[in-house]
Structures are given as C-alpha cells and as structure tokens.
Design an enzyme around this catalytic site. Sequence first.
Site, short mmCIF file in Angstrom:
data_model
loop_
_atom_site.label_atom_id
_atom_site.label_comp_id
_atom_site.label_asym_id
_atom_site.label_seq_id
_atom_site.Cartn_x
_atom_site.Cartn_y
_atom_site.Cartn_z
N GLN A 106 -15.25 -35.51 7.68
CA GLN A 106 -14.61 -36.81 7.92
C GLN A 106 -15.57 -37.93 7.53
O GLN A 106 -15.22 -39.09 7.58
CB GLN A 106 -14.28 -36.97 9.40
CG GLN A 106 -13.34 -35.93 9.92
CD GLN A 106 -13.20 -36.05 11.44
OE1 GLN A 106 -12.53 -36.93 11.95
NE2 GLN A 106 -13.84 -35.15 12.16
N ASN A 107 -16.80 -37.54 7.21
CA ASN A 107 -17.82 -38.56 6.96
C ASN A 107 -17.71 -39.15 5.57
O ASN A 107 -17.31 -38.48 4.62
CB ASN A 107 -19.22 -37.98 7.16
CG ASN A 107 -19.44 -37.56 8.59
OD1 ASN A 107 -18.69 -37.98 9.46
ND2 ASN A 107 -20.44 -36.75 8.83
N VAL A 108 -18.10 -40.41 5.49
CA VAL A 108 -18.04 -41.13 4.22
C VAL A 108 -19.46 -41.41 3.73
O VAL A 108 -19.66 -42.19 2.81
CB VAL A 108 -17.26 -42.46 4.38
CG1 VAL A 108 -15.78 -42.18 4.64
CG2 VAL A 108 -17.83 -43.31 5.51
N HIS A 135 -12.10 -38.54 4.15
CA HIS A 135 -11.96 -39.99 4.31
C HIS A 135 -12.63 -40.78 3.19
O HIS A 135 -12.85 -41.98 3.33
CB HIS A 135 -12.49 -40.43 5.68
CG HIS A 135 -11.68 -39.88 6.82
ND1 HIS A 135 -12.16 -39.76 8.11
CD2 HIS A 135 -10.40 -39.40 6.86
CE1 HIS A 135 -11.22 -39.24 8.89
NE2 HIS A 135 -10.15 -39.00 8.15
N CYS A 143 -10.12 -49.41 -7.65
CA CYS A 143 -9.52 -50.68 -8.04
C CYS A 143 -8.28 -50.95 -7.18
O CYS A 143 -7.53 -50.03 -6.85
CB CYS A 143 -9.14 -50.65 -9.52
SG CYS A 143 -8.49 -52.24 -10.08
N CYS A 170 -9.74 -53.74 -15.58
CA CYS A 170 -8.65 -54.72 -15.50
C CYS A 170 -9.05 -56.04 -14.85
O CYS A 170 -8.27 -56.98 -14.81
CB CYS A 170 -7.45 -54.12 -14.78
SG CYS A 170 -7.65 -54.06 -12.99
N THR A 208 -17.72 -33.72 15.81
CA THR A 208 -16.52 -34.57 15.74
C THR A 208 -15.86 -34.65 17.11
O THR A 208 -15.80 -33.66 17.84
CB THR A 208 -15.50 -34.12 14.66
OG1 THR A 208 -14.31 -34.88 14.81
CG2 THR A 208 -15.17 -32.65 14.75
N SER A 209 -15.38 -35.86 17.42
CA SER A 209 -14.71 -36.07 18.70
C SER A 209 -13.34 -35.38 18.70
O SER A 209 -12.72 -35.24 19.74
CB SER A 209 -14.55 -37.56 18.97
OG SER A 209 -13.85 -38.18 17.90
N ASN A 233 -21.39 -29.74 19.73
CA ASN A 233 -21.26 -31.15 20.10
C ASN A 233 -21.96 -31.33 21.45
O ASN A 233 -21.79 -30.51 22.33
CB ASN A 233 -19.76 -31.51 20.23
CG ASN A 233 -19.50 -33.01 20.21
OD1 ASN A 233 -20.15 -33.78 20.92
ND2 ASN A 233 -18.57 -33.43 19.39
P1 NAD Z 1 -16.66 -40.04 16.29
O1 NAD Z 1 -17.57 -41.21 16.19
O2 NAD Z 1 -15.31 -40.20 16.85
O3 NAD Z 1 -17.33 -38.88 17.15
C1 NAD Z 1 -18.60 -38.43 16.92
C2 NAD Z 1 -18.81 -37.15 17.71
O4 NAD Z 1 -20.12 -36.70 17.44
C3 NAD Z 1 -18.68 -37.29 19.22
O5 NAD Z 1 -17.85 -36.27 19.71
C4 NAD Z 1 -20.11 -37.12 19.71
O6 NAD Z 1 -20.19 -36.48 20.97
C5 NAD Z 1 -20.71 -36.25 18.63
N1 NAD Z 1 -22.15 -36.38 18.46
C6 NAD Z 1 -22.95 -37.45 18.69
N2 NAD Z 1 -24.22 -37.15 18.37
C7 NAD Z 1 -24.22 -35.88 17.92
C8 NAD Z 1 -25.24 -35.01 17.42
N3 NAD Z 1 -26.51 -35.41 17.34
N4 NAD Z 1 -24.88 -33.76 17.04
C9 NAD Z 1 -23.58 -33.36 17.11
N5 NAD Z 1 -22.60 -34.14 17.58
C10 NAD Z 1 -22.91 -35.38 17.98
O7 NAD Z 1 -16.64 -39.45 14.84
P2 NAD Z 1 -15.53 -38.66 14.07
O8 NAD Z 1 -14.93 -37.63 14.97
O9 NAD Z 1 -16.17 -38.22 12.84
O10 NAD Z 1 -14.39 -39.71 13.72
C11 NAD Z 1 -14.62 -41.07 13.51
C12 NAD Z 1 -14.19 -41.63 12.20
O11 NAD Z 1 -15.18 -42.54 11.80
C13 NAD Z 1 -14.04 -40.67 11.07
O12 NAD Z 1 -12.84 -40.97 10.47
C14 NAD Z 1 -15.18 -40.96 10.09
O13 NAD Z 1 -14.67 -41.07 8.79
C15 NAD Z 1 -15.69 -42.31 10.48
N6 NAD Z 1 -17.16 -42.42 10.55
C16 NAD Z 1 -17.95 -41.84 9.62
C17 NAD Z 1 -19.34 -41.93 9.70
C18 NAD Z 1 -20.20 -41.27 8.65
O14 NAD Z 1 -19.78 -41.14 7.52
N7 NAD Z 1 -21.39 -40.80 9.00
C19 NAD Z 1 -19.93 -42.61 10.75
C20 NAD Z 1 -19.08 -43.23 11.70
C21 NAD Z 1 -17.71 -43.10 11.60
ZN ZN Z 2 -8.66 -52.02 -12.40
#
Ligand code: NAD
Ligand code: ZN
Length: 259
Positions: A106-108, A135, A143, A170, A208-209, A233
């Site tokens: 889910q990370n960007v 994501h 664009c 464009c 992930t939460s 987690n």
């Molecule tokens: P979230 O912020 O909802 O949850 C993060 C989870 O990580 C929590 O459950 C927490 O308990 C756990 N956590 C915290 N520290 C940890 C560690 N050291 N080791 C393991 N787990 C740990 O994040 P999500 O569930 O990914 O969803 C949030 C949305 O936000 C996603 O859509 C994501 O795209 C985006 N997001 C991405 C980033 C990134 O790219 N790094 C950062 C913030 C949010």
């Molecule tokens: Zn364009």
Amino acid sequence: MSAPPPHRHIRRARETLGEAETVVVLTGAGVSADSGVPTFRGQGGLWREHRPEDLATPAAFARDPRLVWEWYGWRRELVSACAPNAAHLALARWQEGPRPIHIVTQNVDGLHRLARDRIRDGAGGSTTGEILELHGSLFRTRCTCCAAVEDSRAPIDATSEASLPHCGACGALLRPDVVWFGEPLDAHVLDRAFRLAARAEVCLVVGTSAIVQPAAAVATEAARAGAALVEVNPEVTPLLRVAQLSLRGRAAEIVPLLV
Ligand code: NAD
Ligand code: ZN
C-alpha cells in the site's frame, strides 16, 4: 504495545513460510516506519495543521493544486532521505530465491523497489516475484489531461501554480501518480493482486492497520482461499480474527527472523 513474540511463535511462522510454494506479502506504512517514514495514523502523520485525508483527495487538488503539490514535494524529500530497512532488505533477498514471493504494498514510498535494486546490485540475481504498488508512487507523475506517466525524483517548486510540474507532451498540469481518497485503484494492478492472493499458500502481512480497503481485502481474500495468514504488527489489527499467527513487534526486528 505487548511483549515481544516468544521464540516458539517465530519458529512456527518460519516453518509456515518456509514450507509454502507461493507467498504473497502485503505491506503497509508500518514496514517503512523503521526507515523513518511516518505512518498516517501514528505520530508525525500531520503536515502543518493538515490531515492527510484533507490533502490526498481530488477535491483538494482541484481547489488548491499548489498546496497539495507542496505537501507531496515535502513527502518526496522526506522519503528520499530514507533508506530501506532490514525488513525491506530481508523481503528483497527472499524474493531472489527459487520460489515466487510476491509483494503487494500500500506504500507509495518506493522502498521495496529500492531494496530490490540494492540486493541486485550486489548479487545480480533475477526473480519471479512481483512488486505491486496498489496506491501508486510518490516518485511518478501522471498528466491531468493526457495519458503521460513518468518517473520523477526532481524537487517540486511549489512557489506558484505556474512553477508546478507540467506535462512535456501536452502542457497540462501534472499530478502525483498516487491513488487519492475517494479514487478507485488501478483495476489491472488490483486484479493481479487478488489473483496472486487467491493462489498463495501463505500470506504474510506486515505493518498495515488493515482498515484501508480494498487493500486489506488482499489478506482476507488470501485467507478465504485457504492461505495461512501470518501478521507482523506492534499493535492489534482486525486481522487477529483470521490470522494463524499474529507476531507483535516491529517489522525491522521480526521480518528478518522469518524469511
Ligand atoms: P496505517 O498508517 O493505517 O497503519 C500503519 C500500521 O503499521 C499500524 O497498524 C501500525 O500499528 C503499524 N506499525 C507502526 N510501526 C510499525 C513497525 N515498526 N513495524 C510494523 N508495523 C508497524 O498504514 P496503512 O495500513 O498502510 O494504510 C494507510 C494508507 O496511507 C495507505 O493507503 C498508504 O498508501 C498510505 N501511506 C503510505 C506511506 C508510505 O508509503 N510509507 C506512509 C503513510 C501512509
Ligand atoms: Zn499531458
């Protein structure tokens, strides 16, 4: 936060992962927390007085693209200063092995790709495992008018609307190639993730939460199709009910012990 998981739980998780022919790893912001990338819901989730939910939306971008780009510029800088941690690197090394290990994130922040590049630099390996970014990526632009998508790591000049990045093809305004709240995910990427999940013998869920849909459903779909679910987690999540093993601890500490 609870005590570290006992050795027997780590051993069981290792065995479960070691025996699986196909594995899907679902990761969230928590896997990058140990690299210093803040999670949205944890401390440091706010930027100035803004909540991410108020900035990462199509409406916010339509209203004030300069503000939204300024925030993304700040996030790009923040993440550029972060390196893959022991969890990203362990997963990347695991992907270089003979079995297909797929990462759905889910990370960007692009840290899984960076970890893979690091590992390959040293070993020059090849892998059948995929990395699916559900994501999108902070380091790609799209664009707002034509279909142009580009990798981009340059600093963002958000002093005015005119200084924001514009399309080379464009001339229209570019936007970050990320999925905002209220937007659908890329159907192709999502479909692929669910196919991999349905085939996996084990699903490892890290940091992930499990409350952001449809991403969280990748894990529950894998479980529904018969995969054993192993979770890492520090906090309890809704997956507790379906997980075979829930290991309470930090990704960078626990994941290298498992794979
Ligand atoms: P979230 O912020 O909802 O949850 C993060 C989870 O990580 C929590 O459950 C927490 O308990 C756990 N956590 C915290 N520290 C940890 C560690 N050291 N080791 C393991 N787990 C740990 O994040 P999500 O569930 O990914 O969803 C949030 C949305 O936000 C996603 O859509 C994501 O795209 C985006 N997001 C991405 C980033 C990134 O790219 N790094 C950062 C913030 C949010
Ligand atoms: Zn364009």
